[in-house]
Motif scaffolding. Structure first.
Motif, PDB file in Angstrom:
ATOM      1  N   CYS A 165       0.739  -1.212   0.072  1.00 14.82           N
ATOM      2  CA  CYS A 165      -0.016   0.057  -0.128  1.00 14.82           C
ATOM      3  C   CYS A 165       0.650   1.270  -0.021  1.00 14.82           C
ATOM      4  O   CYS A 165       1.670   1.283   0.860  1.00 14.82           O
ATOM      5  CB  CYS A 165      -0.909   0.017   1.300  1.00 14.82           C
ATOM      6  SG  CYS A 165      -1.756   1.445   1.434  1.00 14.82           S
ATOM      7  N   CYS A 215       0.311   3.585   3.389  1.00 16.02           N
ATOM      8  CA  CYS A 215       0.859   3.304   4.752  1.00 16.02           C
ATOM      9  C   CYS A 215       2.084   2.176   4.664  1.00 16.02           C
ATOM     10  O   CYS A 215       2.552   1.964   5.765  1.00 16.02           O
ATOM     11  CB  CYS A 215      -0.392   2.631   5.610  1.00 16.02           C
ATOM     12  SG  CYS A 215      -0.760   0.878   5.097  1.00 16.02           S
ATOM     13  N   CYS A 235      -4.720   0.240   0.465  1.00 15.35           N
ATOM     14  CA  CYS A 235      -5.743  -0.660   1.292  1.00 15.35           C
ATOM     15  C   CYS A 235      -7.078  -0.298   0.843  1.00 15.35           C
ATOM     16  O   CYS A 235      -7.145   0.938   0.380  1.00 15.35           O
ATOM     17  CB  CYS A 235      -5.351  -0.129   2.867  1.00 15.35           C
ATOM     18  SG  CYS A 235      -3.795  -0.400   3.401  1.00 15.35           S
ATOM     19  N   CYS A 280      -6.536   5.329   3.677  1.00 13.21           N
ATOM     20  CA  CYS A 280      -5.346   5.173   2.801  1.00 13.21           C
ATOM     21  C   CYS A 280      -5.596   5.490   1.389  1.00 13.21           C
ATOM     22  O   CYS A 280      -4.973   6.202   0.615  1.00 13.21           O
ATOM     23  CB  CYS A 280      -5.209   3.503   2.756  1.00 13.21           C
ATOM     24  SG  CYS A 280      -4.100   3.120   4.249  1.00 13.21           S
TER      25      CYS A 280
HETATM   26 ZN   LIG Z   1      -2.706   1.226   3.629  1.00 11.10          ZN
END
Ligand SMILES: [Zn+2]
Length: 86
Positions: free
Chosen positions: A25, A28, A64, A69
């Motif tokens: 991702c 993050c 995500c 996100c």
């Molecule tokens: Zn994420």
């Protein structure tokens, strides 16, 4: 024709249905199963287009499914876009 008798099939890594590709991702930096992430494609104008079917051409970016996100990734779109050539 020789070699068709597979001696090594016990240790084969491929051809097992259990391996799931993993992606990071971008928001993050967490790693997740590809199918648990959302794919986005960076369009020419620098916007990220969601690609739920994972079939759009172009560079794919993953995030995500979490709203935090996704919105963060959208905010990063401008940075992802490379400077124009020349
Ligand atoms: Zn994420």
């Amino acid at each position: 024709m020789r070699g068709s008798g597979s001696r090594f099939r016990g240790g084969a890594v491929l051809s097992k249905g259990t391996h799931v590709p993993r992606r990071t991702c971008l928001a993050c930096r967490g790693t997740n199963d590809k199918r648990d992430l959302e794919r986005h494609v960076l369009a020419e104008d620098g916007t990220l287009t969601p690609d739920p079917e994972k079939r759009l051409p172009g560079r794919g970016y993953y995030s995500c499914r979490a709203e935090s996100c996704r919105s963060r990734l959208a905010g990063m779109a401008g940075k992802l876009k490379k400077r124009k050539r020349g």
